[in-house]
Design an enzyme around this catalytic site. Sequence first.
Site, PDB file in Angstrom:
ATOM      1  N   HIS A 149       0.302  20.452  53.095  1.00  0.00           N
ATOM      2  CA  HIS A 149      -1.086  20.900  52.923  1.00  0.00           C
ATOM      3  C   HIS A 149      -1.587  20.719  51.489  1.00  0.00           C
ATOM      4  CE1 HIS A 149      -1.191  22.677  56.947  1.00  0.00           C
ATOM      5  NE2 HIS A 149       0.089  22.915  56.707  1.00  0.00           N
TER       6      HIS A 149
ATOM      7  N   LYS B  54      -2.901  15.345  57.551  1.00  0.00           N
ATOM      8  CA  LYS B  54      -3.917  16.334  57.158  1.00  0.00           C
ATOM      9  C   LYS B  54      -4.935  15.639  56.249  1.00  0.00           C
ATOM     10  CE  LYS B  54      -0.124  19.431  57.918  1.00  0.00           C
ATOM     11  NZ  LYS B  54      -0.339  19.688  59.339  1.00  0.00           N
TER      12      LYS B  54
ATOM     13  N   SER C  45       1.225  27.170  55.030  1.00  0.00           N
ATOM     14  CA  SER C  45       0.352  26.595  56.050  1.00  0.00           C
ATOM     15  C   SER C  45      -0.541  27.597  56.753  1.00  0.00           C
ATOM     16  CB  SER C  45       1.194  25.852  57.087  1.00  0.00           C
ATOM     17  OG  SER C  45       2.149  26.717  57.666  1.00  0.00           O
TER      18      SER C  45
HETATM   19  N1  PMP Z   1       5.385  20.872  57.106  1.00  0.00           N
HETATM   20  C1  PMP Z   1       4.394  21.765  57.027  1.00  0.00           C
HETATM   21  C2  PMP Z   1       4.364  22.742  55.891  1.00  0.00           C
HETATM   22  C3  PMP Z   1       3.397  21.777  58.004  1.00  0.00           C
HETATM   23  O1  PMP Z   1       2.418  22.674  57.952  1.00  0.00           O
HETATM   24  C4  PMP Z   1       3.441  20.835  59.058  1.00  0.00           C
HETATM   25  C5  PMP Z   1       2.400  20.764  60.161  1.00  0.00           C
HETATM   26  N2  PMP Z   1       1.496  21.712  60.263  1.00  0.00           N
HETATM   27  C6  PMP Z   1       4.499  19.949  59.099  1.00  0.00           C
HETATM   28  C7  PMP Z   1       5.444  19.970  58.099  1.00  0.00           C
HETATM   29  C8  PMP Z   1       4.606  18.936  60.213  1.00  0.00           C
HETATM   30  O2  PMP Z   1       3.779  17.864  59.943  1.00  0.00           O
HETATM   31  P1  PMP Z   1       3.248  16.875  61.083  1.00  0.00           P
HETATM   32  O3  PMP Z   1       2.256  17.626  61.883  1.00  0.00           O
HETATM   33  O4  PMP Z   1       2.646  15.784  60.294  1.00  0.00           O
HETATM   34  O5  PMP Z   1       4.427  16.457  61.873  1.00  0.00           O
END
Ligand code: PMP
Length: 402
Positions: A214, A245, A186
Amino acid sequence: MSKYDFVKNSNLVIQAKLLRETNMYPFFRPISSPQSDTAIIEGQEVLMFGSNNYLGLNNHPKIKEAATAAINKYGTSCTGSRFMNGTLDLHHELEDELKDFLGKEAVIIFPTGFQVNTGVLPAMAGKGDHIFIDELNHASIIDGCRMSLAQRIKYKHNDIFDLGRKLNRGKNSAGVKLIITDGIFSMDGDIAKLDRIVMEASKHDAFTFVDCAHAIGVLGNHGAGTASHYGITEQVDLIGGTFSKSMASVGGFVAGNKDVIDYLSHASRSYMFSASLPPASTASVLASLRLIKSDDSFRQKLWENTHYALRLMREHNLDIGLAETPIIPIYIRDSILTFRVARKLLNRGIYVNPVVAPGVKENDALLRFSLTAAHSKDQIEHAIETISQVVKSYVPQENLCH
Ligand code: PMP
């Protein structure tokens, strides 16, 4: 001593205060427009290089229409958890289409992507079990491991030899072994070596779980994620991800074998005891999914933009590490400088996210530059030229080592 002293004296609060005093505090800035190639932040129109709106669908008319229709049909909330009165026919419709898209037997959807990891990991592994995690995995994965009470074993970032060594060490333990990785990391923007992880897993009879937060919409067949990218969907036990996303909504999912998903629907506490995905969000995901499946032009444009930006950044000698996806880290390697550069860029009309510890390791502070299909070449060129000028004026050469 007041009971609030520990809050007032917390380093977090002291640092936030200092950043506010020096006009560098970058968090919680209110946005008053859709986020696309541009956005209005605190009244200023900026070029938006800080969203996760990879396919640029955030303001798409078909998706907004679907969300509005769902509100008109179901109201604004489900008023309960999936387990009880919170399951809509729309949730089933989405789960059905999503499982086919991902190439798995079954899917369940969660209120957020974060809750996928905090729900699935404790259900899959407990005391006496082992979870192997990449050292750069997302915070939700770390929290899921903590909640599981399983032993958490970190391996070096994308280092399959290190993973193998660690799996070998525990080869005589009887418990469950589960390997989990981000599909695209991420913050660092590189792709997990999932093909090799799966090979290691099969040697050790370990479960594999890839978090495609992602990667959905970005990698693989029509954007089906990292397992599809490598052509190993069958071999990966669980595919997780978010709708927040590429899919222009909110929520998350986990896909896998029918029995495992049935088990998870009765064992994941964040799925069972949290209100289900609201009608408008569910309908938005369904509409995004249909667009993504039927029209590859969004993904093609995203990758054209990505390749263009990667080439320009390297020509400008910016330190972007192993970046290979729409997430491009520009390493500054000093927290205060990172805040400072982000502020200077905002002054010049460019929004990027400054990321410091605990989002990244202490010495890896970075500007997270992310692309969408909505950006034009001119916008990308202008942003990178400006970033290059600002970085070179404020960051000492030794920080920009490659
Ligand atoms: N897993 C990963 C790899 C993420 O980057 C993120 C959020 N940036 C999440 C889970 C959490 O997702 P959400 O924002 O939809 O709760």
